[in-house]
Scaffold this motif. Structure first.
Motif, PDB file in Angstrom:
ATOM      1  N   THR A 230       0.804  -1.149  -0.032  1.00  0.00           N
ATOM      2  CA  THR A 230      -0.011   0.029  -0.103  1.00  0.00           C
ATOM      3  C   THR A 230       0.854   1.200  -0.165  1.00  0.00           C
ATOM      4  N   LEU A 231       1.688   1.354   1.139  1.00  0.00           N
ATOM      5  CA  LEU A 231       2.608   2.607   1.163  1.00  0.00           C
ATOM      6  C   LEU A 231       3.718   2.389   0.366  1.00  0.00           C
ATOM      7  N   LYS A 232       4.094   3.330  -0.499  1.00  0.00           N
ATOM      8  CA  LYS A 232       5.256   3.386  -1.584  1.00  0.00           C
ATOM      9  C   LYS A 232       6.678   3.890  -0.742  1.00  0.00           C
ATOM     10  N   ARG A 233       7.747   3.102  -1.025  1.00  0.00           N
ATOM     11  CA  ARG A 233       8.932   3.591  -0.378  1.00  0.00           C
ATOM     12  C   ARG A 233       9.555   5.145  -0.419  1.00  0.00           C
ATOM     13  N   ASP A 234       9.267   5.557  -1.624  1.00  0.00           N
ATOM     14  CA  ASP A 234       9.751   6.861  -1.782  1.00  0.00           C
ATOM     15  C   ASP A 234       8.694   7.760  -0.987  1.00  0.00           C
ATOM     16  N   ASP A 235       7.511   7.444  -0.894  1.00  0.00           N
ATOM     17  CA  ASP A 235       6.643   8.354  -0.351  1.00  0.00           C
ATOM     18  C   ASP A 235       6.863   8.422   1.178  1.00  0.00           C
ATOM     19  N   VAL A 236       7.185   7.143   1.934  1.00  0.00           N
ATOM     20  CA  VAL A 236       7.507   7.132   3.345  1.00  0.00           C
ATOM     21  C   VAL A 236       8.952   7.824   3.638  1.00  0.00           C
ATOM     22  N   ILE A 237       9.440   7.691   2.601  1.00  0.00           N
ATOM     23  CA  ILE A 237      11.046   8.392   3.088  1.00  0.00           C
ATOM     24  C   ILE A 237      10.692   9.885   2.963  1.00  0.00           C
ATOM     25  N   LYS A 238      10.148  10.555   2.076  1.00  0.00           N
ATOM     26  CA  LYS A 238       9.694  11.683   1.758  1.00  0.00           C
ATOM     27  C   LYS A 238       9.030  12.301   3.172  1.00  0.00           C
ATOM     28  N   LYS A 239       7.972  11.524   3.535  1.00  0.00           N
ATOM     29  CA  LYS A 239       6.981  11.888   4.571  1.00  0.00           C
ATOM     30  C   LYS A 239       8.192  11.923   5.891  1.00  0.00           C
ATOM     31  N   VAL A 240       9.003  11.210   6.181  1.00  0.00           N
ATOM     32  CA  VAL A 240       9.802  11.256   7.518  1.00  0.00           C
ATOM     33  C   VAL A 240      10.890  12.287   7.377  1.00  0.00           C
ATOM     34  N   ALA A 241      11.456  12.415   6.045  1.00  0.00           N
ATOM     35  CA  ALA A 241      12.380  13.622   6.063  1.00  0.00           C
ATOM     36  C   ALA A 241      11.848  14.919   6.294  1.00  0.00           C
ATOM     37  N   LEU A 242      10.424  15.129   5.798  1.00  0.00           N
ATOM     38  CA  LEU A 242       9.815  16.309   5.922  1.00  0.00           C
ATOM     39  C   LEU A 242       9.631  16.566   7.433  1.00  0.00           C
ATOM     40  N   LEU A 243       9.530  15.598   8.174  1.00  0.00           N
ATOM     41  CA  LEU A 243       9.447  15.958   9.820  1.00  0.00           C
ATOM     42  C   LEU A 243      10.650  16.308  10.481  1.00  0.00           C
ATOM     43  N   ILE A 244      11.612  16.216   9.922  1.00  0.00           N
ATOM     44  CA  ILE A 244      12.939  16.562  10.315  1.00  0.00           C
ATOM     45  C   ILE A 244      13.388  17.888  10.247  1.00  0.00           C
ATOM     46  N   ALA A 245      13.728  18.811  10.979  1.00  0.00           N
ATOM     47  CA  ALA A 245      14.344  20.011  11.034  1.00  0.00           C
ATOM     48  C   ALA A 245      15.551  20.272   9.802  1.00  0.00           C
ATOM     49  N   PRO A 246      15.573  21.293   9.167  1.00  0.00           N
ATOM     50  CA  PRO A 246      16.713  21.397   8.220  1.00  0.00           C
ATOM     51  C   PRO A 246      17.958  21.415   8.720  1.00  0.00           C
ATOM     52  N   ARG A 247      18.146  21.842   9.853  1.00  0.00           N
ATOM     53  CA  ARG A 247      19.485  21.851  10.478  1.00  0.00           C
ATOM     54  C   ARG A 247      20.094  20.356  10.584  1.00  0.00           C
ATOM     55  N   HIS A 248      19.441  19.392  10.369  1.00  0.00           N
ATOM     56  CA  HIS A 248      19.788  17.869  10.221  1.00  0.00           C
ATOM     57  C   HIS A 248      19.923  17.609   8.619  1.00  0.00           C
ATOM     58  N   LYS A 249      21.063  17.346   8.346  1.00  0.00           N
ATOM     59  CA  LYS A 249      21.288  17.030   6.890  1.00  0.00           C
ATOM     60  C   LYS A 249      21.384  15.445   6.575  1.00  0.00           C
ATOM     61  N   VAL A 250      20.897  15.164   5.331  1.00  0.00           N
ATOM     62  CA  VAL A 250      20.908  13.887   4.907  1.00  0.00           C
ATOM     63  C   VAL A 250      22.386  13.397   4.421  1.00  0.00           C
ATOM     64  N   ASN A 251      22.926  12.387   4.833  1.00  0.00           N
ATOM     65  CA  ASN A 251      24.050  11.622   4.511  1.00  0.00           C
ATOM     66  C   ASN A 251      23.959  10.265   4.438  1.00  0.00           C
ATOM     67  N   LEU A 252      23.877  10.034   3.024  1.00  0.00           N
ATOM     68  CA  LEU A 252      23.593   8.386   2.714  1.00  0.00           C
ATOM     69  C   LEU A 252      24.923   7.525   2.880  1.00  0.00           C
ATOM     70  N   SER A 253      26.118   8.012   2.898  1.00  0.00           N
ATOM     71  CA  SER A 253      27.323   7.371   3.034  1.00  0.00           C
ATOM     72  C   SER A 253      27.983   7.244   4.340  1.00  0.00           C
ATOM     73  N   SER A 254      27.844   8.276   5.134  1.00  0.00           N
ATOM     74  CA  SER A 254      28.419   7.900   6.558  1.00  0.00           C
ATOM     75  C   SER A 254      27.362   9.112   7.664  1.00  0.00           C
ATOM     76  N   PRO A 255      26.125   8.478   7.645  1.00  0.00           N
ATOM     77  CA  PRO A 255      25.374   9.303   8.679  1.00  0.00           C
ATOM     78  C   PRO A 255      25.635   9.085  10.182  1.00  0.00           C
ATOM     79  N   ASP A 256      25.361  10.158  10.829  1.00  0.00           N
ATOM     80  CA  ASP A 256      25.512  10.011  12.402  1.00  0.00           C
ATOM     81  C   ASP A 256      24.629   9.044  12.760  1.00  0.00           C
ATOM     82  N   LYS A 257      23.100   9.140  12.135  1.00  0.00           N
ATOM     83  CA  LYS A 257      22.254   8.428  12.615  1.00  0.00           C
ATOM     84  C   LYS A 257      21.388   7.654  11.531  1.00  0.00           C
ATOM     85  N   VAL A 258      21.064   6.489  11.840  1.00  0.00           N
ATOM     86  CA  VAL A 258      20.291   5.672  10.739  1.00  0.00           C
ATOM     87  C   VAL A 258      18.846   5.560  11.480  1.00  0.00           C
ATOM     88  N   ILE A 259      17.901   6.020  10.249  1.00  0.00           N
ATOM     89  CA  ILE A 259      16.421   5.813  10.776  1.00  0.00           C
ATOM     90  C   ILE A 259      16.032   4.447  10.136  1.00  0.00           C
TER      91      ILE A 259
END
Length: 312
Positions: A230-259
């Motif tokens: 039912t839910l789509k991968r890209d939609d879930v990623i986008k919804k969760v990312a929009l909930l996080i303040a811009p001060r936290h940056k996406v880093n796919l190679s070496s992130p401080d935290k993994v959700i």
């Protein structure tokens, strides 16, 4: 008697014209006592609920029962080690002595104790078989932190030096779950706000509000879907990312935290783990053991492969 009369009758054919093999009975090598069958049915009867926390565990196909036993043993060991939760002592033996040698009564009593309606509210680790192959769930209760528990198990496994130290044979990957909700857009948002708030500043909050440790963590979002379309991968990623303040940056190679987002059928679970998730083989205990055992184990596997090639 004529030898022709002793010959086996040709196998009967099915609707498609192909021979139909007769079943020889048995349980495909999985013979079980009445006690084991009753216990397995009780475990199957338990189901995931909204608000649950725990650990998803994948395992070797066909070895779910053994993997579940390994997982319970690990949880109880680390529950005692990390939280001083004493293992349940099989003191029921005294009750059995008082009740004589009535094995059937003993089995019925244990099965009754395992039913959801009569299970102890103090049960810290509750194993569950899911209706998918290779998938298990251990429901946990406070004070257990599923993330901390899984991290410790994996870090300890990384430090083993001998094969004899390996604790499990059938467990593969762990996915800790801090909280579950319904697998809907509203459910994803609900569980995300609750889980993310402990690690990140949420969008729309005052920029002056300090996040834990005052750090602007970088992050990566890693969703996983099982028996859900039912839910789509890209939609879930986008919804969760929009909930996080811009001060936290996406880093796919070496992130401080993994959700970690795990969507199973109608449930959505989420947790936030440290960036060493990748170096810990994404919490794949089997891979951690192979890496820790290093050259000797790899050589054995290569030797087996070479032997098979020569035989071919």
């Amino acid at each position: 008697m004529d030898s022709s009369e002793k010959r086996k009758q040709p196998p009967s054919n099915g609707p498609d014209g192909r021979p139909v093999k007769k079943s020889k009975g048995g349980s495909n090598g999985r013979w079980q006592t009445p006690h084991q069958k009753a216990k397995l049915e009780a475990i199957k009867g338990r189901s995931l609920e909204v608000g649950d926390m725990g650990i998803w565990t994948t395992c070797v196909k066909g070895k779910e029962r053994q993997a579940l036993a390994e997982m319970v043993d690990l949880c109880e060991e680390y529950g005692e080690k990390l939280y001083d939760i004493k293992r349940q002592d099989p003191a029921e033996a005294k009750d059995d002595e008082d009740g004589g040698d009535d094995i059937e009564s003993s089995i019925k009593k244990e099965v009754q104790d395992m039913k959801p309606a009569s299970k102890s509210k103090d049960l810290i680790f509750e194993p569950m078989r899911m209706n998918l192959d290779c998938l298990l769930f251990i429901r946990t209760k406070p004070p257990i932190d599923p993330v901390a528990l899984v991290q410790r198990i994996c870090k300890d496994a990384k430090g083993i030096t001998e094969k004899s130290q390996r604790r499990t044979r059938f467990i593969n990957r762990f996915t800790p779950v801090t909280l579950t909700a319904k697998a809907t857009e509203a459910g994803v948002e609900e569980v995300a706000k609750s889980v993310l708030a402990k690690h990140f500043q949420l969008a729309g909050e005052d920029e002056q509000i300090e996040v834990p440790k005052g750090d602007a963590y970088s992050y990566a979002i890693r969703p996983s879907f099982r028996a859900h379309n039912t839910l789509k991968r890209d939609d879930v990623i986008k919804k969760v990312a929009l909930l996080i303040a811009p001060r936290h940056k996406v880093n796919l190679s070496s992130p401080d935290k993994v959700i970690l987002i795990d969507i199973y059928q109608t449930f959505c679970g989420m947790s936030v783990v440290d960036g060493d998730w990748e170096s810990l083989k994404r919490y794949n205990l089997h891979e951690i053991y192979l890496s820790a055992l290093g050259t000797d184990e790899k050589k054995k596997r290569e030797k087996i492969t070479q032997t098979e090639e020569l035989e071919d």
